[in-house]
Motif scaffolding. Structure first.
Motif, PDB file in Angstrom:
ATOM      1  N   LYS A  57      -3.702  43.357 -32.178  1.00  0.00           N
ATOM      2  CA  LYS A  57      -3.258  41.965 -32.329  1.00  0.00           C
ATOM      3  C   LYS A  57      -2.235  41.793 -33.449  1.00  0.00           C
ATOM      4  O   LYS A  57      -1.593  40.734 -33.550  1.00  0.00           O
ATOM      5  N   ARG A  58      -2.066  42.795 -34.294  1.00  0.00           N
ATOM      6  CA  ARG A  58      -1.063  42.712 -35.352  1.00  0.00           C
ATOM      7  C   ARG A  58       0.354  42.895 -34.812  1.00  0.00           C
ATOM      8  O   ARG A  58       1.334  42.603 -35.500  1.00  0.00           O
ATOM      9  N   ILE A  59       0.448  43.370 -33.567  1.00  0.00           N
ATOM     10  CA  ILE A  59       1.755  43.658 -32.980  1.00  0.00           C
ATOM     11  C   ILE A  59       2.245  42.461 -32.173  1.00  0.00           C
ATOM     12  O   ILE A  59       1.560  41.961 -31.283  1.00  0.00           O
ATOM     13  N   LYS A  60       3.449  41.994 -32.513  1.00  0.00           N
ATOM     14  CA  LYS A  60       4.098  40.899 -31.788  1.00  0.00           C
ATOM     15  C   LYS A  60       5.315  41.450 -31.048  1.00  0.00           C
ATOM     16  O   LYS A  60       6.194  42.061 -31.656  1.00  0.00           O
ATOM     17  N   TYR A  61       5.343  41.218 -29.749  1.00  0.00           N
ATOM     18  CA  TYR A  61       6.456  41.702 -28.948  1.00  0.00           C
ATOM     19  C   TYR A  61       7.398  40.550 -28.612  1.00  0.00           C
ATOM     20  O   TYR A  61       6.982  39.496 -28.134  1.00  0.00           O
ATOM     21  N   ILE A  62       8.681  40.758 -28.877  1.00  0.00           N
ATOM     22  CA  ILE A  62       9.705  39.753 -28.582  1.00  0.00           C
ATOM     23  C   ILE A  62      10.819  40.412 -27.774  1.00  0.00           C
ATOM     24  O   ILE A  62      11.351  41.449 -28.169  1.00  0.00           O
ATOM     25  N   LYS A  63      11.161  39.795 -26.649  1.00  0.00           N
ATOM     26  CA  LYS A  63      12.246  40.296 -25.812  1.00  0.00           C
ATOM     27  C   LYS A  63      13.425  39.340 -25.898  1.00  0.00           C
ATOM     28  O   LYS A  63      13.261  38.125 -25.800  1.00  0.00           O
ATOM     29  N   LYS A  64      14.617  39.869 -26.101  1.00  0.00           N
ATOM     30  CA  LYS A  64      15.816  39.041 -26.225  1.00  0.00           C
ATOM     31  C   LYS A  64      16.985  39.713 -25.512  1.00  0.00           C
ATOM     32  O   LYS A  64      16.932  40.896 -25.176  1.00  0.00           O
ATOM     33  N   GLU A  65      18.031  38.940 -25.294  1.00  0.00           N
ATOM     34  CA  GLU A  65      19.251  39.508 -24.731  1.00  0.00           C
ATOM     35  C   GLU A  65      19.900  40.415 -25.758  1.00  0.00           C
ATOM     36  O   GLU A  65      19.767  40.215 -26.961  1.00  0.00           O
ATOM     37  N   ASN A  66      20.619  41.394 -25.264  1.00  0.00           N
ATOM     38  CA  ASN A  66      21.251  42.347 -26.166  1.00  0.00           C
ATOM     39  C   ASN A  66      22.256  41.658 -27.084  1.00  0.00           C
ATOM     40  O   ASN A  66      23.148  40.946 -26.630  1.00  0.00           O
ATOM     41  N   GLY A  67      22.068  41.865 -28.380  1.00  0.00           N
ATOM     42  CA  GLY A  67      22.976  41.265 -29.356  1.00  0.00           C
ATOM     43  C   GLY A  67      23.197  42.159 -30.559  1.00  0.00           C
ATOM     44  O   GLY A  67      23.871  41.767 -31.505  1.00  0.00           O
ATOM     45  N   GLY A  68      22.597  43.353 -30.534  1.00  0.00           N
ATOM     46  CA  GLY A  68      22.774  44.275 -31.644  1.00  0.00           C
ATOM     47  C   GLY A  68      21.604  44.252 -32.617  1.00  0.00           C
ATOM     48  O   GLY A  68      20.813  43.304 -32.642  1.00  0.00           O
ATOM     49  N   ALA A  69      21.523  45.302 -33.424  1.00  0.00           N
ATOM     50  CA  ALA A  69      20.413  45.442 -34.368  1.00  0.00           C
ATOM     51  C   ALA A  69      20.371  44.299 -35.375  1.00  0.00           C
ATOM     52  O   ALA A  69      19.294  43.840 -35.771  1.00  0.00           O
TER      53      ALA A  69
END
Length: 331
Positions: A57-69
């Protein structure tokens, strides 16, 4: 709330991601949250992220469009709730006592930034980069900036712990859609006179894949790297001769990468133009640094001779990219 927010930007990292995540989960210090920020991956990275997020539960996953590091890290900063920020790159990994050591020392010193050493790995070759222990604040950073810059300890966001409140109050973000955004970020933070704790112990493993260097040439590199070098002048004082050296070294670095895809005439024209620039003239005249390699760079720049500089940069290209493991050792 938690003590540390760990931000891991990732893009098509399925080959290295599990090792990175497992190294964080293996920490002896466990009061953290981990942000896995998927910057538009098209491989199996998402499946790996979801697998780990389901288990912890400590891990949060976020998906986004490619925009660089930079965009991924900036997003992580806005989402973070920890007292401190820690950045880890998805193809790297950390030793199990890194967070414990750095958090313990940041609480002792109340530092705004804690810096530790790192290992640079390329296959079976490993090089160690670290600085002497010390605490600096305000303008005292000028007494250590040469050491930190020459060992690449001030440039990257990893191998550090940042007080989140300090970063937010500064308002500094990583410039997006630019290269060397991490150098820009760290140098601009110096303008806010942070208290910095420096430790010589190495915990971070920076994994270098020099075999995939065909994409290293970037037509924007020369102008951007000059901007970063000029920023070093702005953020420091009393180390102008080193700033001059760093400027000409940065220009040479960009020229070296031109050998990947540029024709001889374009490279020579670029060298000729740079030699006629006032900043290059000034820097080549004032540059000083002690190592033998640095003296060779300075003498080459002072010649302001297109053929001499071309030959130096071409030989450096061969050494850096064609004889990769040897380059790692001599650094």
């Amino acid at each position: 709330m938690c003590k540390i927010s760990i931000i891991i930007p990732l893009f098509n990292a399925e080959k290295t991601l599990e090792r990175c995540i497992n190294s964080v989960l293996a920490q002896s210090f466990d009061d953290f949250e981990m942000f896995l920020i998927n910057d538009g991956s098209t491989d199996g990275s998402e499946d790996i992220c979801l697998k780990f997020a389901d288990k912890d539960k400590r891990i949060k996953y976020i998906k986004k469009e490619n925009g660089g590091a930079a965009s991924a890290r900036n997003l992580g900063i806005t989402k973070a709730k920890g007292d401190y920020l820690c950045f880890v790159d998805c193809d790297d990994y950390i030793d199990s006592d890194m967070l414990s050591f750095m958090y313990g020392n940041v609480k002792k010193t109340d530092a705004d930034i804690v810096i530790c050493g790192y290992y640079m790995e390329n296959g079976n070759s490993v090089a160690k980069f670290c600085a002497n222990d010390g605490i600096v604040s305000g303008n005292d950073i000028n007494s250590r900036i040469v050491e930190l810059k020459s060992k690449n300890l001030i440039d990257s966001p990893w191998s550090k712990l940042y007080k989140r409140e300090f970063v937010l109050k500064s308002g500094i973000k990583m410039p997006e859609n630019e290269i060397f955004e991490d150098t820009d970020f760290n140098l601009r933070l110096l303008k806010f006179k942070p208290k910095i704790a420096i430790y010589g112990r190495c915990f971070y493993h920076y994994v270098l894949f020099m075999g995939s260097t065909t994409r290293r040439y970037n037509p924007d590199k020369l102008n951007t790297i000059k901007k970063r070098a000029e920023l070093l002048y702005e953020c420091t004082s009393g180390v102008e001769s080193y700033c001059d050296f760093y400027y000409i070294k940065s220009v040479f670095s960009a020229i070296i990468d031109m050998f990947f895809s540029c024709k001889l005439k374009e490279i020579k024209n670029t060298i000729k133009c740079e030699c006629n620039e006032n900043q290059f003239k000034k820097a080549s005249s004032g540059a000083k640094f002690s190592s033998l390699g640095s003296k060779i760079i300075i003498l080459t720049a002072k010649s302001r001779n297109t053929a001499v500089i071309y030959l130096f940069c071409y030989l450096s290209y061969i050494l850096k990219y064609k004889l990769q493991r040897l380059f790692l050792k001599v650094r």
